[in-house]
Design a protein around this motif. Structure first.
Motif, PDB file in Angstrom:
ATOM      1  N   ALA A 327       0.845  -1.194   0.000  1.00 37.10           N
ATOM      2  CA  ALA A 327       0.000   0.000   0.000  1.00 37.10           C
ATOM      3  C   ALA A 327       0.879   1.241   0.000  1.00 37.10           C
ATOM      4  CB  ALA A 327      -0.908   0.001   1.226  1.00 37.10           C
ATOM      5  N   PRO A 328       0.406   2.351  -0.561  1.00 32.93           N
ATOM      6  CA  PRO A 328       1.178   3.595  -0.503  1.00 32.93           C
ATOM      7  C   PRO A 328       1.438   3.998   0.944  1.00 32.93           C
ATOM      8  CG  PRO A 328      -0.673   3.784  -2.023  1.00 32.93           C
ATOM      9  CD  PRO A 328      -0.861   2.510  -1.281  1.00 32.93           C
ATOM     10  N   SER A 331      -1.166   4.867   3.764  1.00 34.33           N
ATOM     11  CA  SER A 331      -2.484   4.452   3.282  1.00 34.33           C
ATOM     12  C   SER A 331      -2.940   3.208   4.017  1.00 34.33           C
ATOM     13  CB  SER A 331      -2.432   4.179   1.780  1.00 34.33           C
ATOM     14  OG  SER A 331      -3.605   3.524   1.350  1.00 34.33           O
ATOM     15  N   ALA A 333      -5.157   1.155   2.455  1.00 35.55           N
ATOM     16  CA  ALA A 333      -5.878   0.497   1.376  1.00 35.55           C
ATOM     17  C   ALA A 333      -6.060  -0.982   1.696  1.00 35.55           C
ATOM     18  CB  ALA A 333      -5.125   0.661   0.063  1.00 35.55           C
ATOM     19  N   THR A 360      -1.718  -1.702   6.873  1.00 35.88           N
ATOM     20  CA  THR A 360      -0.984  -1.462   5.632  1.00 35.88           C
ATOM     21  C   THR A 360      -0.036  -2.603   5.315  1.00 35.88           C
ATOM     22  OG1 THR A 360       0.714  -0.252   6.848  1.00 35.88           O
ATOM     23  CG2 THR A 360      -1.106   1.025   5.909  1.00 35.88           C
ATOM     24  N   ASN A 397      -5.337  -5.005  -7.013  1.00 38.74           N
ATOM     25  CA  ASN A 397      -4.448  -4.232  -6.143  1.00 38.74           C
ATOM     26  C   ASN A 397      -4.079  -2.896  -6.764  1.00 38.74           C
ATOM     27  OD1 ASN A 397      -3.246  -5.570  -3.513  1.00 38.74           O
ATOM     28  ND2 ASN A 397      -3.607  -7.242  -4.972  1.00 38.74           N
ATOM     29  N   HIS A 398      -3.834  -2.932  -8.052  1.00 36.81           N
ATOM     30  CA  HIS A 398      -3.492  -1.695  -8.767  1.00 36.81           C
ATOM     31  C   HIS A 398      -4.642  -0.687  -8.659  1.00 36.81           C
ATOM     32  CE1 HIS A 398      -1.379   0.754 -11.742  1.00 36.81           C
ATOM     33  NE2 HIS A 398      -2.552   0.961 -12.305  1.00 36.81           N
ATOM     34  N   GLY A 401      -4.616   1.204  -5.494  1.00 35.63           N
ATOM     35  CA  GLY A 401      -3.432   2.007  -5.206  1.00 35.63           C
ATOM     36  C   GLY A 401      -2.249   1.223  -4.697  1.00 35.63           C
ATOM     37  N   ARG A 402      -2.385  -0.086  -4.627  1.00 41.52           N
ATOM     38  CA  ARG A 402      -1.254  -0.910  -4.203  1.00 41.52           C
ATOM     39  C   ARG A 402      -0.343  -1.217  -5.395  1.00 41.52           C
ATOM     40  NH1 ARG A 402      -1.259  -3.579   0.694  1.00 41.52           N
ATOM     41  NH2 ARG A 402      -3.068  -3.152   2.034  1.00 41.52           N
ATOM     42  N   ARG A 403       0.950  -1.401  -5.104  1.00 44.88           N
ATOM     43  CA  ARG A 403       1.931  -1.674  -6.143  1.00 44.88           C
ATOM     44  C   ARG A 403       2.714  -2.935  -5.800  1.00 44.88           C
ATOM     45  NH1 ARG A 403      -1.051   1.214  -8.023  1.00 44.88           N
ATOM     46  NH2 ARG A 403      -0.757   3.254  -9.027  1.00 44.88           N
TER      47      ARG A 403
END
Length: 879
Positions: A327-328, A331, A333, A360, A397-398, A401-403
Motif C-alpha cells: 500500500a502507498p 495508506s 488500502a 498497511t 491491487n493496482h 493504489g497498491r503496487r
C-alpha cells in the motif's frame, strides 16, 4: 479445475507469532533465521501441509482440494521416496566425514583433465568458512589420487551412484574436458545422479563448476536474509545473460555453474529427469541445455525421442510461487478479494489484514498445487489458471493504489517444469559470470562484492579461462616457482600510447557524449582536461566543456548515419562504405600488437619473462551483430575497457609459444601478493628507455616520452621517487631506431639494469625500436617462426548492427533468387576485420604476415637516418 492461488502470511509478520509461521509452513526457516543458520533444508516427500487462515471458508475449500490431491498422490506408486532425516551424528562418504542431515554439502566434480581447475576451486572454497563441509567428487582414479595426495576432501563418484559407465577414466578433450562432447555429457549425468543420491539422504547440495571460484558466504542469498522470497525454492540457479537489466528475469537462460538443490521430492524428481535427458541429448546438448529445456517444459513427458532443438516445444511457461503488493505510504488500502474469493487475515483481502494491527501490511498471493502430475506423482500448480488468478489479483491491487513489491522482495521462486518444481534465480550482482565480471567489471561499477564468479563467455577454451582467473588474481593453482623464478620485462604505459593514438583521430559529433548517469571509463582516470581535447568536437559542449574533464563515454554508433526510411530501395549499399564503429578499436589493436611484438622480441633476446600490459578494447567481441560496439545486453559497458586477452588474441595458441624462447605472465603479476617480495619491491625495477628521434613536429613526438602521469599538455611527467630526485636510478637510454641486438649489447655494459629483477620499458619506447627488430635476417626469421606465428595467429571480425540495418531485406532478396541465407550473409553483410571473410569491408590484416619485421634495415641505414617505428605504426593504423 480448482483454485490455484491463495493469500498467505507475509515475511514481515513471521516475527509476530510462532503459530502463524507454522500455519505458513515456514517455522523451520523462521527458527533457522533467528539462529543465524542457513536456509531451510527440509527433507519432505512433498510440500508441508498449509493450513487455511481461521474463518476463511474459501481458503479451507482450496486447502481441502490440495489435501485431496496429495492423498491421491500418496496412494499411487511413489516416484520419489525420501528417507526421513538421519538422527546420526554424522556419516562417511569414503574418507570424507560429513554431518548428519539436514545440512548443506558444497560439491564440485572433476576428472584429471580438469585437475588444475579442481585444485583452484578447492583453494578458494576452503577460505570461506561457511562453505564447510565441502568436497570434490572425482571422476577418475588420477583425480582421486591427486586430491588425496594434497590432503583435500575427495569422494569417488562411483561411491554413491555405482554406474561404472559414467567413469571419465581416460577422457580429456586434449587436456580440457569441455572439448570432449561425449565426456562432458557423462560429467553432467554423473553430477545429476550423484546429487540425486545426496538429496535422497536428506542433504541440500550446493553445486558449482570447477571453473568457478567462491569468494564469500553465499547463504544470505540462498533464501536467507537477503533473499527471503527464495526460501521455499527447490532449485536455485544463476543467470546466464550478460544483461544486468535482466536480473531476476525468470525467462532468462539458466547457467548451472552454481546451483542449489534442496532435499525435496520435487528436486529429486527433477534431478532424476535431468540425468536421463542429459544422457540421451543430441550432439549439441549437455547438462545445461537439458536443465533449461526441462524447466521450460519444452519436452513432452515420457517422450525420449526428441533429442534436438528442432522438435522442442516453444513453451517457457512459469508462474510466481508468490507475489506481494504494498500500500502507498500512510495508506490503509484494503487487500482485494483473491481470485474472486474473499480472504481474511494478512494478504487476504476484505479488511486489509488485521494481524498485529497493521492495516498497511502487504497483500500477498500464493500459487497452490491443485493437480496430481501423472509423470512424477507430484502435486503440481496448474500454470494457466494460476497466471489468470495472479493477473486478476494484480489488477485489483493496482485499482486500490497498491503496487507490486520491488527490489529483493520481488525476487521469488517460480513454478516451472509444468508447475512441479519451484525455481529461484540468484542475484547477478553476487553471482557473476564471464562477461559481467571480466568484461563489464560490474562489481567495480556497483561496488558490490561478488560471492561467486564463473568463467563463462570466454572466447577460448582452457588457457583463456586460466588467464582470466590469473589476471583477476583468482588463480591459485600455480606453485611458488611461478611467482619467484626469473627476471622480467615489464611493459608499462600502453594506455598513454593509445591515448596519443586517439588524439590523432577524428570523431563525429556525439561519439564521446555521456548520457545522464552514465559511467565513464577508467581508461581516463587521472588524465587531465587538456589531454582530452581530441574529444572536444565530438562531446556535448552545452555544459561549457564540462564533459572534457575526464568523464567521457564512448558511443561509436555515431560513426554510422541514421538509417533511411524503411523500404528505401538500395539503401543498404550506403552502409558498405560507411565508417565502421569498430575501426578505432582495430587501430588500437594494431598498435597493441606492435607493442607486444617488440616486447616479446625483447624478452626473448634478454631471456626474461614478459609481464604483459593491461590490454584495452573499444569494441566487444561477439559472434553476431554488435550494438554500439557492445554485445547486446551490455550497452552500459564503459569504453575503452580493460579486456581479457582472449578477446583480442587466439589465446589458446599462446600455449604453443616455446618456453625456452619466451615466457609471459599476466598484467596483475606484480600486484599479486604471492609474487616474491624481491620482485615487487620498488627498488627491484630499472628502466630501459628508447629516446625520441629528435625530428621536431614529427609523428613520433605524439608519443609520450615515458609512462608517468600525463601533464596538462598531454605529455608525460618524469616523477621522482619518494626518497627524492637523487634516489632515482638513471635509465639505460638508447637512440631511436635501435635494434634488439643493440639493447642486448648495451645491457652487457650496464650491470645495474642487467642485474635488475624487473626491466621496465614503456610502450612508447618499444615503438621507437627499429622496425627491423633484429640486425640479422636469421634472427628475424627464427623469432617470426617460433613466436610471432603463434602469438598473432587468427583474427576477428566485428559486425555492427548499425552498418547492417537492412539485413531482413538482404535475406528476402537473396531467397527470391534461390541463394542460401548463409551465402547471402557471407557476401552482403558489412563488417570489418579478418581479410579471409568476404563480409569484411574493409578488410584489416592484423595477423603474423602484417606484423613481420621490416627487411629494409640496410637501405634505411644507408639513407642516413634511423627508422621511426612509431611514425610508421601511427601512419599505418590511421590510413
Amino acid at each position: 479445475m480448482g483454485v490455484t492461488g491463495r493469500a498467505r502470511c507475509g515475511w514481515r509478520q513471521l516475527t509476530m507469532c510462532f503459530g502463524l509461521c507454522v500455519t505458513c509452513g515456514q517455522l523451520g526457516f523462521f527458527l533457522s533465521t533467528l539462529r543465524g543458520q542457513r536456509a531451510p533444508l527440509r527433507s519432505l516427500a512433498g510440500d508441508a501441509p498449509i493450513s487455511p487462515a481461521v474463518g476463511s471458508a474459501g481458503a479451507a475449500a482450496a486447502s481441502e482440494r490440495v489435501a485431496a490431491a496429495r492423498a491421491t498422490a500418496a496412494a499411487l506408486p511413489s516416484a520419489v521416496a525420501l528417507p526421513p532425516p538421519s538422527r546420526a551424528v554424522g556419516m562417511s562418504l569414503g574418507s570424507v566425514r560429513v554431518p548428519a542431515p539436514p545440512s548443506t554439502l558444497v560439491v564440485a566434480f572433476a576428472n584429471s583433465a580438469m585437475s588444475a581447475y579442481a585444485l583452484n576451486w578447492l583453494m578458494h572454497v576452503k577460505q570461506v568458512p561457511t562453505l564447510r563441509p565441502y568436497f570434490l567428487v572425482s571422476l577418475d582414479d588420477a583425480m582421486q589420487r591427486e586430491a588425496e595426495r594434497r590432503g583435500e576432501p575427495v569422494v569417488p563418484a562411483l561411491l554413491l551412484h555405482g554406474d561404472a559407465r559414467l567413469s571419465l577414466e581416460g577422457r580429456g578433450g586434449g587436456g580440457y574436458l569441455r572439448n570432449d562432447a561425449d565426456g562432458f555429457k557423462l560429467l553432467g549425468k554423473a553430477k545429476a545422479l550423484f546429487t540425486e543420491e545426496l538429496l535422497k539422504r536428506g542433504y541440500a547440495v550446493l553445486l558449482s563448476d570447477v571453473d568457478s571460484v567462491w569468494l564469500a558466504d553465499p547463504f544470505p542469498f540462498l533464501g536467507g536474509e537477503r533473499t527471503p522470497g527464495l526460501a521455499r525454492a527447490d532449485v536455485l540457479v544463476t543467470n546466464d545473460y550478460a544483461d544486468a537489466r535482466r536480473d531476476n528475469d525468470i525467462s532468462t537462460v539458466f547457467n548451472t555453474g552454481a546451483l542449489l538443490l534442496r532435499p525435496s521430492a520435487r528436486a529429486v524428481a527433477f534431478v532424476r529427469e535431468w540425468a536421463l535427458r542429459t544422457e540421451i541429448t543430441g550432439l549439441i546438448g549437455n547438462d545445461q541445455t537439458e536443465f533449461n529445456r526441462l524447466l521450460s517444459s519444452q519436452y513432452v513427458d515420457g517422450d525420449t525421442s526428441c533429442r534436438v532443438p528442432d522438435c522442442l516445444r516453444a513453451r517457457k511457461l512459469s508462474v510466481p510461487a508468490s507475489a506481494a503488493f504494498d500500500a502507498p505510504a500512510g495508506s490503509a488500502a484494503p487487500c482485494p478479494p483473491h481470485g474472486g474469493e474473499r480472504r481474511d487475515g494478512v494478504g487476504g483481502g476484505g479488511d486489509g489484514g488485521d494481524v498485529g494491527g497493521a492495516p498497511t501490511a502487504p497483500c500477498e498471493w500464493e500459487a497452490v498445487p491443485s493437480l496430481v502430475d501423472k509423470h512424477t506423482n507430484l502435486t503440481a500448480v496448474d500454470v494457466h489458471p494460476a497466471l489468470a488468478s495472479l493477473g486478476a489479483f494484480h489488477a485489483a491491487n493496482h485499482a486500490l493504489g497498491r503496487r507490486a513489491a520491488r527490489g529483493e522482495r520481488a525476487r521469488v521462486a517460480h513454478w516451472m517444469w509444468g508447475g512441479r518444481v519451484r525455481v529461484g534465480l540468484l542475484p547477478m550482482a553476487q553471482f557473476m559470470q564471464g562477461h559481467t565480471f571480466f568484461v563489464q567489471h560490474l562489481h567495480e561499477q556497483t561496488r558490490v562484492p561478488p560471492v561467486h564468479v564463473h568463467v563463462t563467455y570466454t572466447l577460448s577454451a582452457d588457457y583463456g579461462k586460466r588467464l582470466r582467473l590469473r589476471s583477476a588474481g583468482l588463480w591459485q593453482a600455480e606453485d611458488a616457482a611461478y611467482y619467484s623464478d626469473g627476471n622480467f620485462v615489464h611493459v608499462v604505459g600502453l594506455r598513454e600510447a593509445l591515448l596519443a593514438l586517439l588524439r590523432l583521430q577524428t570523431f563525429p559529433e556525439g561519439v564521446w557524449r555521456c548520457a545522464p548517469g552514465e559511467a565513464s571509463s577508467r581508461f581516463f582516470d587521472g588524465v587531465p582536461h587538456r589531454a582530452l581535447t581530441f574529444a572536444a568536437r565530438a562531446a556535448d559542449r552545452r555544459g561549457g566543456g564540462g564533459n572534457l574533464t575526464g568523464r567521457l563515454c564512448y558511443h561509436p554508433a555515431h560513426f554510422v548515419p541514421s538509417p533511411p526510411p524503411a523500404g528505401n530501395a538500395g539503401s543498404e549499399a550506403d552502409y558498405e562504405v560507411a565508417p565502421d564503429p569498430a575501426m578505432p578499436h582495430v587501430r588500437l589493436q594494431h598498435m597493441t600488437r606492435l607493442v607486444l611484438r617488440n616486447a616479446f622480441a625483447l624478452a626473448a633476446a634478454t631471456r626474461r619473462r614478459l609481464v604483459l600490459p593491461t590490454i584495452w578494447c573499444m569494441c566487444d567481441r561477439y559472434w553476431w551483430h554488435l550494438k554500439d560496439c557492445r554485445m547486446p545486453g551490455a550497452e552500459a559497458l564503459p569504453m575503452p575497457f580493460a579486456c581479457p586477452l582472449d578477446m583480442s588474441f587466439n589465446i589458446d595458441d599462446w600455449q604453443a609459444l616455446p618456453a625456452e624462447r619466451v615466457q609471459f605472465v599476466e598484467a596483475a603479476f606484480l600486484d599479486n601478493p604471492r609474487t616474491h617480495a624481491r620482485i615487487r619491491a620498488p627498488n627491484a625495477a630499472r628502466t630501459l628507455r628508447i629516446a625520441r628521434d629528435g625530428a621536431a613536429g614529427g609523428r613520433d613526438d605524439e608519443l609520450p616520452d615515458e609512462t608517468e602521469p600525463l601533464l596538462a599538455d598531454g605529455s608525460a611527467a618524469e616523477a621522482a621517487p619518494a626518497g627524492g630526485a637523487h634516489a632515482q636510478p638513471l635509465p639505460l637510454t638508447l637512440a631511436s631506431g635501435s635494434t634488439i641486438d643493440d639493447v642486448v649489447e648495451a645491457l652487457g655494459a650496464h650491470a645495474e639494469v642487467r642485474a635488475a629483477r624487473v626491466m621496465r620499458v614503456s610502450a612508447s619506447s618499444l615503438l621507437r625500436l627499429s622496425s627491423c627488430g633484429f640486425r640479422e635476417e636469421g634472427a628475424r626469421g627464427a623469432f617470426e617462426r617460433d613466436v610471432l606465428r603463434a602469438a598473432f595467429a587468427g583474427q576477428h571480425s566485428y559486425c555492427s548492427g548499425e552498418r547492417n540495418p537492412n539485413l531482413a531485406l538482404v535475406l528476402e532478396r537473396a531467397r527470391r533468387t534461390g541463394m542460401a541465407d548463409e551465402r547471402a550473409l557471407t557476401l552482403f553483410r558489412n563488417c570489418t576485420g579478418n581479410p579471409a571473410n568476404a563480409f569484411n569491408k574493409p578488410k584489416v590484416d592484423l595477423g603474423p604476415g602484417a606484423l613481420r619485421f621490416s627487411r629494409a634495415c640496410v637501405a634505411a641505414a644507408a639513407a642516413g637516418g634511423p627508422t621511426s617505428a612509431a611514425a610508421r605504426a601511427l601512419d599505418a593504423v590511421l590510413r
